[in-house]
Write an enzyme that holds these catalytic residues in place. Structure first.
Site, short mmCIF file in Angstrom:
data_model
loop_
_atom_site.label_atom_id
_atom_site.label_comp_id
_atom_site.label_asym_id
_atom_site.label_seq_id
_atom_site.Cartn_x
_atom_site.Cartn_y
_atom_site.Cartn_z
N GLU A 83 60.53 112.94 61.11
CA GLU A 83 61.39 111.94 61.76
C GLU A 83 60.94 111.67 63.19
OE1 GLU A 83 63.55 110.12 60.29
OE2 GLU A 83 64.13 111.21 58.48
N ARG A 87 59.55 107.93 64.21
CA ARG A 87 60.40 107.15 65.11
C ARG A 87 59.93 107.23 66.56
NH1 ARG A 87 66.40 107.20 62.37
NH2 ARG A 87 65.79 108.27 60.49
N ASP A 216 57.91 108.77 48.76
CA ASP A 216 57.62 107.39 49.18
C ASP A 216 56.47 107.12 50.17
OD1 ASP A 216 59.21 108.53 51.18
OD2 ASP A 216 60.85 107.10 51.02
N GLU A 350 64.45 98.71 53.25
CA GLU A 350 63.34 98.61 52.29
C GLU A 350 63.29 97.30 51.50
OE1 GLU A 350 65.29 101.29 52.63
OE2 GLU A 350 63.87 102.65 53.60
C1 DMJ Z 1 63.27 105.13 57.77
O1 DMJ Z 1 63.36 106.18 58.67
C2 DMJ Z 1 61.87 105.00 57.22
O2 DMJ Z 1 61.72 103.76 56.62
C3 DMJ Z 1 61.55 106.09 56.23
O3 DMJ Z 1 60.28 105.88 55.64
C4 DMJ Z 1 62.59 106.13 55.14
N1 DMJ Z 1 63.94 106.14 55.63
C5 DMJ Z 1 64.33 105.29 56.72
C6 DMJ Z 1 64.91 103.96 56.34
O4 DMJ Z 1 65.64 103.89 55.21
#
Ligand code: DMJ
Length: 456
Positions: A83, A87, A216, A350
């Site tokens: 995270e 971010r 993912d 998404e």
């Molecule tokens: C975000 O922090 C990023 O897109 C991550 O890859 C998946 N989750 C959240 C958004 O849903």
């Protein structure tokens, strides 16, 4: 419109939660998530590039001043490596590349250095959690057999390559290249990558495979590593297209009503469930279409379009026209959440992300229409006096707000909406790749390094 939305989200964050990680838009106060430990200002760092792109100059300036004076990594904090990387490192890198302001480069490299002890494991596969003061790491207590998570250690590549590029220190790139090496040595069940890998033994944990949560962005970063390297990273390319082939064979199915979906795989058995997170894959297949081997370009675009359609259906089949966290294709339903705890929507990007990619790649007007439907639904159900809030049940007629304005709403959801309704030459795909938090990073050309050398 997305500019007005950004203004509302930002102004309220500023009024009620300035300097804290996120805003609680109903109770009008700060929200702290333990994902960032004591690191503060997640919304500010995540929003920097969106403010810049939307030309909100005053706001960008005050955000930059906050970063200069207050963004502090010398804290005793246990953080999520993933995270914080996507971010904070991603946000700072993009802010640097867009604005050229040195402070962002400096902070990004400083933070990158703080993350390095996470790689001190027998295999070099990093821990999920790290105390950035003591340098002690560990994994999520819930993860199978003490494993690290594929989507977490597999989503560092783009940022770490840029950290090496900007700092001149190869260590960052070495760490992520080693992750690839470990993965390539392992046998993959049916060519698939399980979500769990033990960093001590270097063996897979449970054989669960997902293109949604836990898996993912690993796949996303294989493709984007290749694109970001100006298509020189042949290994990333090969890993991506081989993985997609296995995903098609083992996970992608069509419902009796004709909707294509991506199921989850549990030791060979399919769970006919697709997460909201999985919907990013439509955009990924579209983006990867161009390089697809064996004349498969059209097929990959088609796959992207099919996933976009299915995810749109998951929105359309709710009362609020916002998609649930997960939807199923079993027990007589298609693209509908059946469990109470999968009916929430937390301002996730998404589906809109996939509309944006598919719009740019095909210019089919339906993607803008679908994006517009999402704008209307967000305005109707998520906008409150104090900002934007997630919803507990999108099948209900009355909003029950969850009282969190996620930082990714500003970095991703609103940015992708803005791009969906902008010209293609704003952050064109020929020059930029977006990290998984929608932070744009420039494609690195072979002679970039030399150019900078020459300028010095
Ligand atoms: C975000 O922090 C990023 O897109 C991550 O890859 C998946 N989750 C959240 C958004 O849903």
């Amino acid at each position: 419109v997305s500019l007005q939305m950004m203004k509302h989200a930002w102004d309220n964050y500023k009024r009620y939660a300035w300097g804290l990680n996120e805003l609680k838009p109903i109770s009008k106060q700060g929200h702290s998530s333990n994902l960032f430990g004591n690191i503060q200002g997640a919304t500010i760092v995540d929003a920097l590039d969106t403010l810049y792109i939307m030309e909100m100059k005053e706001e960008f300036k005050e955000a930059k001043e906050w970063v200069e004076k207050n963004l502090d990594f010398n804290v005793n904090a246990e953080i999520s490596v993933f995270e914080v990387n996507i971010r904070f490192v991603g946000g700072l890198l993009s802010a640097y590349y867009l604005s050229g302001e040195e402070v962002f480069r400096k902070k990004a490299v400083e933070l990158g250095e703080k993350l390095l002890p996470a790689f001190n494991t027998p295999t070099g596969i990093p821990w999920a959690l790290l105390n950035i003061k003591s340098g002690i790491g560990r994994n999520w207590p819930w993860a199978s057999g003490g494993s690290s998570i594929l989507a977490e250690f597999g989503t560092l590549h783009l940022e770490f390559v840029h950290l090496s590029h900007l700092s001149g220190n190869p260590v960052f790139a070495e760490k992520v290249m080693n992750i690839r090496k470990v993965l390539n040595r392992l046998d993959k069940p049916e060519g698939l990558y399980p979500n769990y890998l033990n960093p001590s033994s270097g063996q897979w944990g449970q054989h669960h495979v997902s293109i949604g949560g836990l898996g993912d962005s690993f796949y996303e970063y294989l493709l984007k590593a290749w694109l970001m390297s100006d298509k020189t990273d042949e290994e990333g390319k090969k890993m991506y297209y081989e993985a997609v082939q296995a995903i098609e064979t083992h996970l992608i199915r069509k419902s009796s009503g004709g909707l294509t979906y991506i199921a989850e795989w549990k030791g060979g058995l399919l769970e006919h469930k697709m997460g909201h997170l999985t919907c990013f894959a439509g955009g990924m297949f579209g983006l990867g279409a161009d390089g697809a081997p064996n004349d498969k370009t059209g097929h990959h675009i088609e796959l992207g379009a099919e996933i976009a359609r299915t995810c749109h259906e998951s929105y359309d089949r709710t009362s609020m026209k916002l998609g649930p966290e997960a939807f199923r294709f079993d027990g007589g339903v298609e693209a509908i959440a059946t469990r109470q705890n999968e009916k929430y929507y937390i301002l996730r990007p998404e589906v809109i992300e996939t509309y944006m990619y598919m719009w740019r790649l095909t210019h089919d007007p339906k993607y803008r229409q679908w994006g517009w439907e999402a704008v209307e639904a967000l305005e109707k159900h998520c906008r409150v006096d104090g900002g934007y809030s997630g919803i507990r049940d999108v099948y209900n007629n009355h909003e029950s707000h969850d009282d969190v304005q996620q930082s990714f709403f500003l970095s991703e959801t609103l940015k992708y909406l803005y791009l969906l309704f902008s010209e293609d030459d704003l952050l064109p795909f020929e020059h930029w790749v977006f990290n998984t938090e929608a932070h744009p990073l420039p494609i690195l050309h072979k002679d970039d390094g030399n150019k900078e050398e020459n300028q010095k």
